[in-house]
Design a protein around this motif. Structure first.
Motif, PDB file in Angstrom:
ATOM      1  N   UNK A  96      21.129  16.334   2.639  1.00  0.00           N
ATOM      2  CA  UNK A  96      20.714  15.874   1.315  1.00  0.00           C
ATOM      3  C   UNK A  96      20.226  14.436   1.380  1.00  0.00           C
ATOM      4  N   UNK A  97      20.881  13.605   2.180  1.00  0.00           N
ATOM      5  CA  UNK A  97      20.461  12.210   2.334  1.00  0.00           C
ATOM      6  C   UNK A  97      19.063  12.133   2.939  1.00  0.00           C
ATOM      7  N   UNK A  98      18.865  12.914   4.016  1.00  0.00           N
ATOM      8  CA  UNK A  98      17.546  12.921   4.674  1.00  0.00           C
ATOM      9  C   UNK A  98      16.478  13.411   3.703  1.00  0.00           C
ATOM     10  N   UNK A  99      16.774  14.500   2.978  1.00  0.00           N
ATOM     11  CA  UNK A  99      15.799  15.056   2.041  1.00  0.00           C
ATOM     12  C   UNK A  99      15.488  14.067   0.918  1.00  0.00           C
ATOM     13  N   UNK A 100      16.511  13.368   0.433  1.00  0.00           N
ATOM     14  CA  UNK A 100      16.294  12.390  -0.626  1.00  0.00           C
ATOM     15  C   UNK A 100      15.398  11.250  -0.182  1.00  0.00           C
ATOM     16  N   UNK A 101      15.654  10.742   1.025  1.00  0.00           N
ATOM     17  CA  UNK A 101      14.804   9.662   1.555  1.00  0.00           C
ATOM     18  C   UNK A 101      13.375  10.166   1.746  1.00  0.00           C
ATOM     19  N   UNK A 102      13.236  11.358   2.309  1.00  0.00           N
ATOM     20  CA  UNK A 102      11.902  11.913   2.568  1.00  0.00           C
ATOM     21  C   UNK A 102      11.116  12.095   1.273  1.00  0.00           C
ATOM     22  N   UNK A 103      11.764  12.652   0.254  1.00  0.00           N
ATOM     23  CA  UNK A 103      11.070  12.873  -1.016  1.00  0.00           C
ATOM     24  C   UNK A 103      10.718  11.551  -1.689  1.00  0.00           C
ATOM     25  N   UNK A 104      11.631  10.567  -1.609  1.00  0.00           N
ATOM     26  CA  UNK A 104      11.348   9.265  -2.201  1.00  0.00           C
ATOM     27  C   UNK A 104      10.169   8.576  -1.531  1.00  0.00           C
ATOM     28  N   UNK A 105      10.140   8.596  -0.209  1.00  0.00           N
ATOM     29  CA  UNK A 105       9.037   7.978   0.542  1.00  0.00           C
ATOM     30  C   UNK A 105       7.735   8.718   0.268  1.00  0.00           C
ATOM     31  N   UNK A 106       7.782  10.053   0.260  1.00  0.00           N
ATOM     32  CA  UNK A 106       6.576  10.846  -0.001  1.00  0.00           C
ATOM     33  C   UNK A 106       6.040  10.555  -1.399  1.00  0.00           C
ATOM     34  N   UNK A 107       6.932  10.491  -2.394  1.00  0.00           N
ATOM     35  CA  UNK A 107       6.497  10.205  -3.764  1.00  0.00           C
ATOM     36  C   UNK A 107       5.851   8.830  -3.855  1.00  0.00           C
ATOM     37  N   UNK A 108       6.430   7.858  -3.167  1.00  0.00           N
ATOM     38  CA  UNK A 108       5.890   6.497  -3.192  1.00  0.00           C
ATOM     39  C   UNK A 108       4.499   6.453  -2.566  1.00  0.00           C
ATOM     40  N   UNK A 109       4.320   7.130  -1.445  1.00  0.00           N
ATOM     41  CA  UNK A 109       3.010   7.152  -0.780  1.00  0.00           C
ATOM     42  C   UNK A 109       1.970   7.845  -1.653  1.00  0.00           C
ATOM     43  N   UNK A 110       2.338   8.986  -2.243  1.00  0.00           N
ATOM     44  CA  UNK A 110       1.385   9.744  -3.058  1.00  0.00           C
ATOM     45  C   UNK A 110       0.973   8.958  -4.300  1.00  0.00           C
ATOM     46  N   UNK A 111       1.957   8.374  -4.998  1.00  0.00           N
ATOM     47  CA  UNK A 111       1.649   7.642  -6.231  1.00  0.00           C
ATOM     48  C   UNK A 111       0.782   6.415  -5.942  1.00  0.00           C
ATOM     49  N   UNK A 112       1.138   5.642  -4.927  1.00  0.00           N
ATOM     50  CA  UNK A 112       0.347   4.449  -4.598  1.00  0.00           C
ATOM     51  C   UNK A 112      -1.054   4.850  -4.148  1.00  0.00           C
ATOM     52  N   UNK A 113      -1.179   5.937  -3.375  1.00  0.00           N
ATOM     53  CA  UNK A 113      -2.500   6.401  -2.927  1.00  0.00           C
ATOM     54  C   UNK A 113      -3.358   6.837  -4.103  1.00  0.00           C
ATOM     55  N   UNK A 114      -2.752   7.548  -5.062  1.00  0.00           N
ATOM     56  CA  UNK A 114      -3.499   7.985  -6.244  1.00  0.00           C
ATOM     57  C   UNK A 114      -3.946   6.778  -7.072  1.00  0.00           C
ATOM     58  N   UNK A 115      -3.076   5.781  -7.208  1.00  0.00           N
ATOM     59  CA  UNK A 115      -3.453   4.589  -7.960  1.00  0.00           C
ATOM     60  C   UNK A 115      -4.565   3.823  -7.248  1.00  0.00           C
ATOM     61  N   UNK A 116      -4.502   3.755  -5.924  1.00  0.00           N
ATOM     62  CA  UNK A 116      -5.592   3.139  -5.157  1.00  0.00           C
ATOM     63  C   UNK A 116      -6.892   3.901  -5.366  1.00  0.00           C
ATOM     64  N   UNK A 117      -6.799   5.229  -5.302  1.00  0.00           N
ATOM     65  CA  UNK A 117      -7.985   6.064  -5.475  1.00  0.00           C
ATOM     66  C   UNK A 117      -8.574   5.928  -6.860  1.00  0.00           C
ATOM     67  N   UNK A 118      -7.691   5.896  -7.872  1.00  0.00           N
ATOM     68  CA  UNK A 118      -8.153   5.737  -9.245  1.00  0.00           C
ATOM     69  C   UNK A 118      -8.885   4.405  -9.412  1.00  0.00           C
ATOM     70  N   UNK A 119      -8.304   3.338  -8.877  1.00  0.00           N
ATOM     71  CA  UNK A 119      -8.933   2.020  -8.991  1.00  0.00           C
ATOM     72  C   UNK A 119     -10.279   1.990  -8.266  1.00  0.00           C
ATOM     73  N   UNK A 120     -10.338   2.546  -7.059  1.00  0.00           N
ATOM     74  CA  UNK A 120     -11.574   2.530  -6.270  1.00  0.00           C
ATOM     75  C   UNK A 120     -12.651   3.391  -6.922  1.00  0.00           C
TER      76      UNK A 120
END
Length: 424
Positions: free
Chosen positions: A38-62
């Protein structure tokens, strides 16, 4: 006690790795393994969510920036008092002396209303020189009907954005009425000026704000309609959008005192600053989610320390120092954190690089549209994963995971052998 093994590796590393991959040989070990998962899955999902959201915001701005710059120039030169440029050709020659400038074109700008039947919409009217427009914008390459060349002086013709043309229900050859606020003063008061225009073109730059509110006329016709007496400014294109602020600053030193050189970053400062602030806040919020997931490692390691007290006591009696015991559990927690972070990076990059087909599939499944044209500036989900952002997220997640291992590891180093082995 020797601090290394026959393989040359520190024994703390080997024991920590062994604890990490320990199987479910007992019910308690199985529960600890589940909590670790559960710890590993939580870290993985948190990191994945952070990468996806920041990438989408970068894409939206560009995406919004690029579509915006299909229409607006890199720099605008205009008079401080809003009056016409009486010697715009002389000003254009001064601007063109800068080696970073690639194109200059005059324009007239004004607010107006377009009427067709019962339909009435406010528009931003631009008077342009059709032969010079391709030097300062990409509108000519986004024409879906007609052409800018049809904007002849004295023809009083107009080119509309596709969304505006659809709202008015007009096409090539149709006539519409433009209402200009600056009208004639009569005994009955101010009467707006009216002019019938013929539609000669439709463009689609992919930016809803301009596709739904922009009308292009010939510069001479616009000057007559708005009584401007000539061009109200110059549109300037540079070699790179990133150079525009520096070029504008350099032009300001060579232009007359009554003229202002404004880069595109200043024209839309509020929007871009809002996006930057939103991106920073989103990073902080999602980093906190990663921190919560990372600190799940604390409970996992505390349970492991409790379960391995007899092992710790034996190692201590054989000469292992408290520092070595602490190192064993730091290794275990660090390996778990690294697995979670790397899994999250892989998952996040997989989604970020394929966000558009994923969103299209979800829209098809749920029969909805996540980015309706009437609300958002763009209608497709953009994504721009950047190596610098991914590296920052990875480092932050790893640091948080490492910090989460310190307290349980310190507790393990404080275990007293005599107390731990008393009931063994």
């Amino acid at each position: 006690m020797s601090t290394s093994t026959p393989s040359g590796l520190p024994f703390e590393l080997l024991i920590g790795w062994r604890y990490t991959r320990a199987g479910r040989r007992t019910r308690r070990n199985g529960f600890i393994s589940f909590i670790s998962f559960i710890s590993v899955a939580g870290i993985a999902l948190g990191v994945a969510a952070l990468i996806v959201v920041i990438s989408v915001m970068n894409g939206f701005q560009k995406d919004v920036r690029d579509r915006m710059l299909n229409v607006i120039p890199h720099i605008q030169v205009f008079s401080v008092d809003g009056g016409p440029l009486t010697d715009w050709r002389g000003v254009a020659r001064v601007v063109q002396r800068n080696p970073a400038v690639t194109g200059v074109a005059p324009f007239v700008s004004g607010q107006a209303l377009l009427a067709q039947g019962n339909q009435l919409f406010g528009v931003l009217a631009w008077g342009i020189e059709p032969q010079e427009e391709d030097k300062v914008s990409a509108i000519a390459t986004h024409m879906v009907a007609g052409s800018l060349a049809a904007l002849k002086p004295g023809s009083f013709s107009v080119v509309l954005g596709n969304e505006l043309a659809q709202r008015l229900g007009v096409g090539i050859g149709d006539q519409i009425t433009m209402v200009v606020p600056s009208g004639s003063l009569t005994p009955a008061g101010m009467i707006p000026r009216l002019r019938t225009l013929r539609v000669v073109g439709v463009f689609n730059v992919g930016h809803y704000e301009y596709d739904s509110t922009l009308a292009l006329l010939n510069m001479d016709d616009a000057a007559k309609l708005f009584l401007s007496g000539g061009p109200t400014g110059l549109r300037v294109q540079t070699r790179s959008i990133d150079d525009a602020p520096a070029v504008a600053q350099a032009l300001q030193t060579t232009l007359p005192a009554n003229l202002v050189a404004q880069p595109w970053t200043e024209q839309n400062r509020t929007w871009f600053e809002a996006v930057v602030i939103e991106k920073r806040m989103m990073f902080i919020i999602l980093a906190m989610i990663v921190a919560v997931a990372a600190f799940n490692l604390v409970s996992t390691l505390v349970m492991t320390v409790t379960d391995k007290q007899s092992d710790i006591a034996i190692l201590r009696t054989q000469g292992a120092s408290p520092r070595s015991i602490m190192g064993i559990f730091i290794v275990q927690g660090a390996i778990t954190g690294v697995i979670g972070v790397l899994s999250g990076v892989l998952l996040g990059c997989l989604i970020a690089f394929n966000i558009d087909p994923i969103v299209s599939f979800l829209e098809w499944v749920f029969h909805t549209q996540f980015l309706p044209r009437s609300v958002y500036l763009i209608h497709k989900m953009p994504s721009d994963p950047r190596a610098s952002d991914i590296l920052t997220i990875t480092v932050v997640a790893l640091v948080l995971s490492l910090l989460a291992t310190l307290y349980p590891s310190w507790r393990a180093s404080r275990v007293q052998p005599a107390v731990a082995l008393r009931y063994e």
